[in-house]
Design a protein around this motif. Structure first.
Motif, PDB file in Angstrom:
ATOM      1  N   VAL A 172      35.423  64.378  -3.833  1.00 23.30           N
ATOM      2  CA  VAL A 172      34.248  63.505  -3.934  1.00 23.30           C
ATOM      3  C   VAL A 172      32.992  64.217  -3.446  1.00 23.30           C
ATOM      4  O   VAL A 172      31.945  64.197  -4.106  1.00 23.30           O
ATOM      5  CB  VAL A 172      34.465  62.203  -3.136  1.00 23.30           C
ATOM      6  CG1 VAL A 172      33.171  61.385  -3.090  1.00 23.30           C
ATOM      7  CG2 VAL A 172      35.582  61.382  -3.747  1.00 23.30           C
ATOM      8  N   TYR A 173      33.082  64.869  -2.286  1.00 23.20           N
ATOM      9  CA  TYR A 173      31.889  65.458  -1.671  1.00 23.20           C
ATOM     10  C   TYR A 173      31.642  66.903  -2.074  1.00 23.20           C
ATOM     11  O   TYR A 173      30.527  67.412  -1.911  1.00 23.20           O
ATOM     12  CB  TYR A 173      31.990  65.364  -0.151  1.00 23.20           C
ATOM     13  CG  TYR A 173      31.843  63.961   0.376  1.00 23.20           C
ATOM     14  CD1 TYR A 173      30.617  63.298   0.308  1.00 23.20           C
ATOM     15  CD2 TYR A 173      32.918  63.278   0.923  1.00 23.20           C
ATOM     16  CE1 TYR A 173      30.472  62.011   0.785  1.00 23.20           C
ATOM     17  CE2 TYR A 173      32.789  61.980   1.403  1.00 23.20           C
ATOM     18  CZ  TYR A 173      31.557  61.355   1.333  1.00 23.20           C
ATOM     19  OH  TYR A 173      31.419  60.080   1.806  1.00 23.20           O
TER      20      TYR A 173
ATOM     21  N   LEU B 244      34.104  55.600   0.682  1.00 21.52           N
ATOM     22  CA  LEU B 244      33.344  56.847   0.758  1.00 21.52           C
ATOM     23  C   LEU B 244      31.893  56.574   0.388  1.00 21.52           C
ATOM     24  O   LEU B 244      31.602  55.952  -0.638  1.00 21.52           O
ATOM     25  CB  LEU B 244      33.932  57.892  -0.196  1.00 21.52           C
ATOM     26  CG  LEU B 244      35.384  58.298   0.076  1.00 21.52           C
ATOM     27  CD1 LEU B 244      35.813  59.386  -0.896  1.00 21.52           C
ATOM     28  CD2 LEU B 244      35.552  58.773   1.505  1.00 21.52           C
ATOM     29  N   ASP B 245      30.985  57.027   1.233  1.00 24.47           N
ATOM     30  CA  ASP B 245      29.553  56.818   1.020  1.00 24.47           C
ATOM     31  C   ASP B 245      29.022  57.895   0.071  1.00 24.47           C
ATOM     32  O   ASP B 245      28.564  58.941   0.499  1.00 24.47           O
ATOM     33  CB  ASP B 245      28.820  56.868   2.362  1.00 24.47           C
ATOM     34  CG  ASP B 245      27.348  56.505   2.218  1.00 24.47           C
ATOM     35  OD1 ASP B 245      26.904  56.230   1.087  1.00 24.47           O
ATOM     36  OD2 ASP B 245      26.639  56.516   3.253  1.00 24.47           O
ATOM     37  N   THR B 246      29.103  57.625  -1.214  1.00 29.23           N
ATOM     38  CA  THR B 246      28.665  58.612  -2.207  1.00 29.23           C
ATOM     39  C   THR B 246      27.149  58.688  -2.323  1.00 29.23           C
ATOM     40  O   THR B 246      26.625  59.583  -2.984  1.00 29.23           O
ATOM     41  CB  THR B 246      29.262  58.276  -3.586  1.00 29.23           C
ATOM     42  OG1 THR B 246      28.913  56.927  -3.933  1.00 29.23           O
ATOM     43  CG2 THR B 246      30.771  58.422  -3.568  1.00 29.23           C
ATOM     44  N   SER B 247      26.425  57.765  -1.667  1.00 39.01           N
ATOM     45  CA  SER B 247      24.964  57.835  -1.716  1.00 39.01           C
ATOM     46  C   SER B 247      24.468  59.119  -1.055  1.00 39.01           C
ATOM     47  O   SER B 247      23.374  59.595  -1.350  1.00 39.01           O
ATOM     48  CB  SER B 247      24.350  56.626  -1.005  1.00 39.01           C
ATOM     49  OG  SER B 247      24.655  56.647   0.386  1.00 39.01           O
TER      50      SER B 247
ATOM     51  N   LEU C 250      25.433  61.983  -1.631  1.00 41.57           N
ATOM     52  CA  LEU C 250      25.395  63.075  -2.588  1.00 41.57           C
ATOM     53  C   LEU C 250      24.002  63.256  -3.179  1.00 41.57           C
ATOM     54  O   LEU C 250      23.640  64.351  -3.590  1.00 41.57           O
ATOM     55  CB  LEU C 250      26.406  62.814  -3.713  1.00 41.57           C
ATOM     56  CG  LEU C 250      27.862  62.683  -3.251  1.00 41.57           C
ATOM     57  CD1 LEU C 250      28.767  62.369  -4.430  1.00 41.57           C
ATOM     58  CD2 LEU C 250      28.326  63.957  -2.571  1.00 41.57           C
TER      59      LEU C 250
END
Length: 446
Positions: A51-52, A205-208, A210
């Motif tokens: 993801v990251y 998961l805090d995808t913001s 990214l």
């Protein structure tokens, strides 16, 4: 009549039940269940990494078990004890500055650790790393006060504890500055402040991050162990924090061996694992490579390695300081007076023996020249050799790392910490024991 112990009709049944539960617990903590749980934890880590898309850094020692060897970018050494309640600390021994270049290169990193049953995340990730981030942000980015605040996970750290930790920051920062670290050099290594972000199994998961991390470098703190699975471990056979305290169960197996032979280990019956692991350990020891000498900067002449390197590379050095139980006949015959043997066995006994043996280093004063290359070694290259090198740097070298055998050094604990920081920055995996450092302090301060 009062009830007597002999009247209890379920006493033997209760004892049998207790024994059965104990046996069940022992079976759930089998090597097989531990290794399978480690693989499950690693799957969590890899899913977060996808993801990251940031490099994986293991917080030793557990972290290396939870990262496949070919995916591990580096190591960090954040102690949970530095985050224990009332013991909060910014370690001046473990500065972990090697992490900064990785963070700068990739715009952040993922630090991996695990914890035993009963906790959602280790203190190293909930407090020790956040302390480290906030202190370094204050040191390196005084113009960014928004990055100076301590950030901790509210579900783990109470507001009261958070405030108590933050009240110690002036002392943490003062201690770091007293080491006289190269602040300008560090600012060129890391150009943006860091910010911690926590991830636990099953969490969102805090995808913001990214797309919004342009002003800071996210440090993703991943707890790989699942406390919810551990709650039903009698059914799932999952062991939370399975890699913890591996000396007590792994039979010599280490993370590198595990990942190189993972499928074979997981497919081998429990009864056959001890013999397989023994075979893998013997093979790994036979194939082990010597520790390449590491230069302790800012000096240009003090190097640290293991004893195997001493035997192979002695021709490259002018003086050898060799910590070992038995003197090397080969080195003694080749180097003669330039071979200084410190008779120390391994473990705590060796650390205690070091105190008296360090007196032999006084002979260096008559042998050293400004460009003399000195190699200091011990069995591992991480403990006794570090202590001996520290003693040399404190007593014979100036604050800029140059040889100074003529001045009388005003020894102090601050000076010893300062020189130790040279070693820990140059060699992040150095691991001098408390007993080793106590011997060095006693020798230098006597």
């Amino acid at each position: 009549m009062p009830l007597l112990e002999s009247d209890l009709i379920f006493s033997s049944a209760a004892s049998d039940l207790k024994n059965a539960l104990g046996e069940l617990k022992r079976s759930n903590l089998s090597i097989t269940n531990r290794l399978r749980s480690i693989k499950q934890d690693a799957d969590v880590v890899l899913s977060v990494s996808e993801v990251y898309n940031l490099p994986l850094i293991a917080n030793e020692r557990c972290g290396s078990w939870c990262i496949p060897s070919d995916r591990k970018t580096g190591s960090a050494y954040f102690k949970s004890t530095d985050g224990h309640f009332g013991q909060w600390s910014f370690s001046l021994r473990r500065l972990n500055l090697q992490v900064l270049s990785i963070v700068e290169q990739h715009g952040g990193c993922i630090i991996v650790d695990s914890t035993r049953r009963g906790k959602s995340m280790p203190d190293a990730l909930s407090k020790t790393v956040p302390i480290w981030i906030a202190v370094l942000n204050r040191l390196l980015f005084p113009e960014h006060p928004e990055s100076h605040a301590l950030r901790t996970p509210a579900e783990v750290v109470s507001q009261s504890e958070h405030s108590q930790i933050e009240s110690r920051f002036p002392l943490f920062l003062e201690g770091l500055r007293d080491l006289d670290v190269d602040v300008d050099g560090l600012r060129s290594t890391l150009t943006k402040p860091m910010r911690p972000v926590w991830v636990t199994p099953g969490g969102t998961l805090d995808t913001s991050l990214l797309g919004e991390s342009g002003g800071f470098c996210p440090i993703i703190l991943v707890t790989s162990s699942n406390c919810e699975s551990a709650g039903s471990h009698n059914v799932t056979k999952y062991v939370q924090g399975a890699a913890d305290d591996h000396e007590s169960w792994a039979l010599g197996l280490d993370p590198a061996m595990f990942w190189a032979n993972m499928q074979q280990l997981l497919n081998t019956p429990e009864s056959e694992l001890p013999s397989l692991i023994s075979k893998l350990v013997v093979e790994a020891q036979a194939a082990s490579r010597m520790r390449i000498p590491t230069l302790v900067r800012p000096s240009t002449t003090i190097w640290i390695a293991d004893n195997e390197a001493a035997e192979d590379l002695y021709r490259d050095f002018d003086i050898m300081v060799h910590c070992s139980a038995v003197s090397s006949a080969n080195l003694a015959s080749k180097l003669k007076i330039r071979y200084v043997h410190l008779a120390c066995s391994s473990g705590k006994n060796g650390s205690r023996q070091l105190r008296k043996e360090l007196e032999k280093l006084s002979t260096l004063r008559d042998m050293l020249f400004p460009m003399s290359k000195v190699l200091v070694t011990c069995e591992t290259g991480r403990d006794l050799a570090v202590g001996a090198a520290l003693a040399i740097l404190c007593s014979l070298y100036s604050s800029d790392g140059t040889l100074d055998i003529h001045s009388t050094v005003a020894m102090s604990k601050g000076l010893i910490k300062h020189r130790l920081s040279w070693i820990m920055v140059s060699m992040p995996d150095a691991s001098p024991s408390r007993a080793t450092l106590q011997s060095v302090n006693a020798h230098l301060m006597s």
